[in-house]
Scaffold this active site. Structure first.
Site, PDB file in Angstrom:
ATOM      1  N   CYS A 114      67.755  38.436  41.530  1.00  3.88           N
ATOM      2  CA  CYS A 114      68.240  37.483  40.538  1.00  3.88           C
ATOM      3  C   CYS A 114      69.674  37.104  40.856  1.00  3.88           C
ATOM      4  O   CYS A 114      70.584  37.908  40.722  1.00  3.88           O
ATOM      5  CB  CYS A 114      68.160  38.122  39.155  1.00  3.88           C
ATOM      6  SG  CYS A 114      68.396  36.943  37.848  1.00  3.88           S
ATOM      7  N   GLN A 144      66.491  52.717  57.376  1.00  2.94           N
ATOM      8  CA  GLN A 144      65.174  53.037  56.792  1.00  2.94           C
ATOM      9  C   GLN A 144      64.289  53.827  57.746  1.00  2.94           C
ATOM     10  O   GLN A 144      63.245  54.313  57.349  1.00  2.94           O
ATOM     11  CB  GLN A 144      64.450  51.747  56.360  1.00  2.94           C
ATOM     12  CG  GLN A 144      65.136  50.999  55.238  1.00  2.94           C
ATOM     13  CD  GLN A 144      65.147  51.749  53.908  1.00  2.94           C
ATOM     14  OE1 GLN A 144      64.418  52.729  53.713  1.00  2.94           O
ATOM     15  NE2 GLN A 144      65.985  51.311  52.983  1.00  2.94           N
ATOM     16  N   SER A 159      72.076  56.097  57.052  1.00  2.00           N
ATOM     17  CA  SER A 159      72.689  56.299  55.739  1.00  2.00           C
ATOM     18  C   SER A 159      72.132  57.560  55.102  1.00  2.00           C
ATOM     19  O   SER A 159      70.919  57.790  55.131  1.00  2.00           O
ATOM     20  CB  SER A 159      72.363  55.079  54.865  1.00  2.00           C
ATOM     21  OG  SER A 159      72.749  55.324  53.541  1.00  2.00           O
ATOM     22  N   THR A 197      76.094  50.606  55.283  1.00  2.00           N
ATOM     23  CA  THR A 197      76.765  49.306  55.371  1.00  2.00           C
ATOM     24  C   THR A 197      78.003  49.413  56.255  1.00  2.00           C
ATOM     25  O   THR A 197      78.253  48.541  57.104  1.00  2.00           O
ATOM     26  CB  THR A 197      77.159  48.827  53.952  1.00  2.00           C
ATOM     27  OG1 THR A 197      75.967  48.746  53.160  1.00  2.00           O
ATOM     28  CG2 THR A 197      77.850  47.477  53.983  1.00  2.00           C
TER      29      THR A 197
HETATM   30  N1  PLP Z   1      70.398  48.714  56.112  1.00  2.00           N
HETATM   31  C1  PLP Z   1      69.196  48.836  55.531  1.00  2.00           C
HETATM   32  C2  PLP Z   1      67.965  48.492  56.307  1.00  2.00           C
HETATM   33  C3  PLP Z   1      69.089  49.282  54.212  1.00  2.00           C
HETATM   34  O1  PLP Z   1      67.896  49.394  53.638  1.00  2.00           O
HETATM   35  C4  PLP Z   1      70.281  49.600  53.505  1.00  2.00           C
HETATM   36  C5  PLP Z   1      70.225  50.012  52.097  1.00  2.00           C
HETATM   37  O2  PLP Z   1      69.302  49.673  51.388  1.00  2.00           O
HETATM   38  C6  PLP Z   1      71.516  49.482  54.179  1.00  2.00           C
HETATM   39  C7  PLP Z   1      71.529  49.031  55.471  1.00  2.00           C
HETATM   40  C8  PLP Z   1      72.798  49.833  53.502  1.00  2.00           C
HETATM   41  O3  PLP Z   1      72.967  51.230  53.411  1.00  2.00           O
HETATM   42  P1  PLP Z   1      74.020  51.856  52.356  1.00  2.00           P
HETATM   43  O4  PLP Z   1      73.398  51.714  51.006  1.00  2.00           O
HETATM   44  O5  PLP Z   1      74.175  53.282  52.766  1.00  2.00           O
HETATM   45  O6  PLP Z   1      75.274  51.097  52.490  1.00  2.00           O
END
Ligand code: PLP
Length: 391
Positions: free
Chosen positions: A325, A179, A199, A72
């Protein structure tokens, strides 16, 4: 009861080798990597090695890798950093309707800050129209931000073609590859990507570490100001144990890549074929081939995804539902809705995301439990009964 974890797109367990690699950096090697004395110097060497390992997995240069706190943060850094740095050129950003909220909510925030954002629609596989992307780029466009692979459906975007369009038009291209890393080959020497976010916890590190690839020469403003760490782009004393963990995870992902991908594809196909042969009225969501090897998103008509999730949980099976939800109401997934899937079908979807530590016996257990649970929920659903009588 067997416990089966099939939610690896949400998070993954820490790899034992990652855990072992991190351990010394909590106690013996506790130095601050910016210190010039022995305690700092030793740690600095390991941080540099970890940066090299991340770079090697992506075919990038070590100096193009910045460590961050999570995916994020990396997404925020890319979008806000480019928006701020290039605001004199223009204030237009292009993204898609199916991004993760880390990108979508950041783009919505940028709209509040006076930027214009184009959210490209997708087709029934979750893919964009490349010609529409080309036509959407204007002289004021400063950034195209499009994910590598979708977290809900696994659909993989044509990153090379998207990058070529952006490059041809002189626009910076950022991709959220949270991903994709470790599941699809990524060669940044040949891919026209300027910024790529990843990540750690989707790649078997603990939660709380991410990274950003920033191609040499790409100008962007830092989000976090302070000391000059991470080439002046991300201030804050380095989170050394987690950086070491991410380096190790990338080394393992590179080493085990082929074996993991073929194993995951085998397990996923076994699950999909098993579901399709045992349960009537199911539909695959996402692209049937251009898809992450570990991800399977299916709708079970007449069944509420959330109820299915809870009932599977009671049987020890952890999956995720395509609905979230919010304030008591079940909102169908924005990704599935954008793909033109009717809300009631979107609400009946479940995402199975597999990991290399899953076993065939676990898949077979799911295939034993799932038909029974789906049948029970359908028997209880007046809507489904009515629909069946109509057919
Ligand atoms: N982008 C995608 C495509 C994700 O699947 C995720 C987490 O599920 C994130 C960003 C966010 O990553 P983080 O949990 O390390 O903040």
């Amino acid at each position: 009861m067997m416990r089966v974890y099939l939610d690896h797109n949400a998070t993954t367990p820490v790899h034992p080798e990652v855990y072992e690699a991190m351990k010394p950096f909590f106690q013996d090697q506790f130095g601050n990597s910016s210190s010039i004395h022995w305690a700092g110097r030793e740690v600095k060497k390991y941080v540099a090695e970890a940066r090299e390992k991340v770079a090697e997995l992506l075919h990038a240069l070590p100096e193009e890798i910045i460590f961050t706190g999570c995916g994020t943060e990396s997404d925020n850094m890319a979008i806000k950093g480019i928006a701020y740095s290039w605001r004199e050129k223009g204030k237009h950003i292009i993204t898609t309707q199916v991004e993760h909220h880390a990108v979508l909510h950041t783009c919505q925030f940028m709209e509040k800050m006076g930027y214009e954002v184009t959210y490209l629609p997708v087709d029934s596989y979750g893919l964009i129209d490349l010609e529409l992307l080309r036509r959407s780029i204007k002289p004021q466009t400063i950034l195209v931000t499009i994910m590598f692979a979708n977290n809900e459906t696994g659909t993989i975007f044509p990153i090379k073609e998207i990058g070529e369009i952006a490059r041809e038009k002189g626009v910076i291209f950022h991709t959220d590859a949270v991903q994709g890393v470790g599941k699809i080959p990524i060669d940044l020497q040949s891919l026209p990507v300027d910024i790529l976010s990843l990540s750690g916890h989707k790649l078997n590190t603990p939660k709380g570490i991410g990274a950003q690839f920033i191609r040499r020469g790409t100008k962007l403003s830092p989000l976090i100001h302070g000391g000059g760490q991470e080439y002046g782009l991300r201030a804050g004393t380095e989170n050394v144990p987690y950086i070491i963990g991410l380096g190790k995870a990338c080394e393992i992902a590179r080493r085990d890549f082929d074996q993991r991908v073929s194993y995951l594809t085998h397990l996923r196909d076994r699950l999909q074929q098993g579901i399709e042969s045992r349960i009537p009225q199911v539909a695959l969501n996402g692209h049937p081939r251009q898809r992450l090897p570990n991800t399977l998103n299916m709708s079970f008509l007449g069944v509420e995804g959330e109820s299915l999730l809870l009932n599977l949980d009671l049987e020890g099976i952890a999956v995720s539902a395509g609905s979230a939800c919010t304030s008591g109401s079940l909102e169908p997934s924005h990704v599935l809705l954008a793909m033109g899937i009717p809300p009631e079908v979107a609400q009946s979807s479940i995402r199975f995301s597999l990991g290399w530590s899953n076993r065939e016996a676990e898949i077979d257990y799911v295939l034993e439990v799932l038909p029974r649970v789906v049948q029970r929920l359908r028997d209880m659903s007046p809507l489904y009964q009515r629909r069946m009588h109509q057919v």
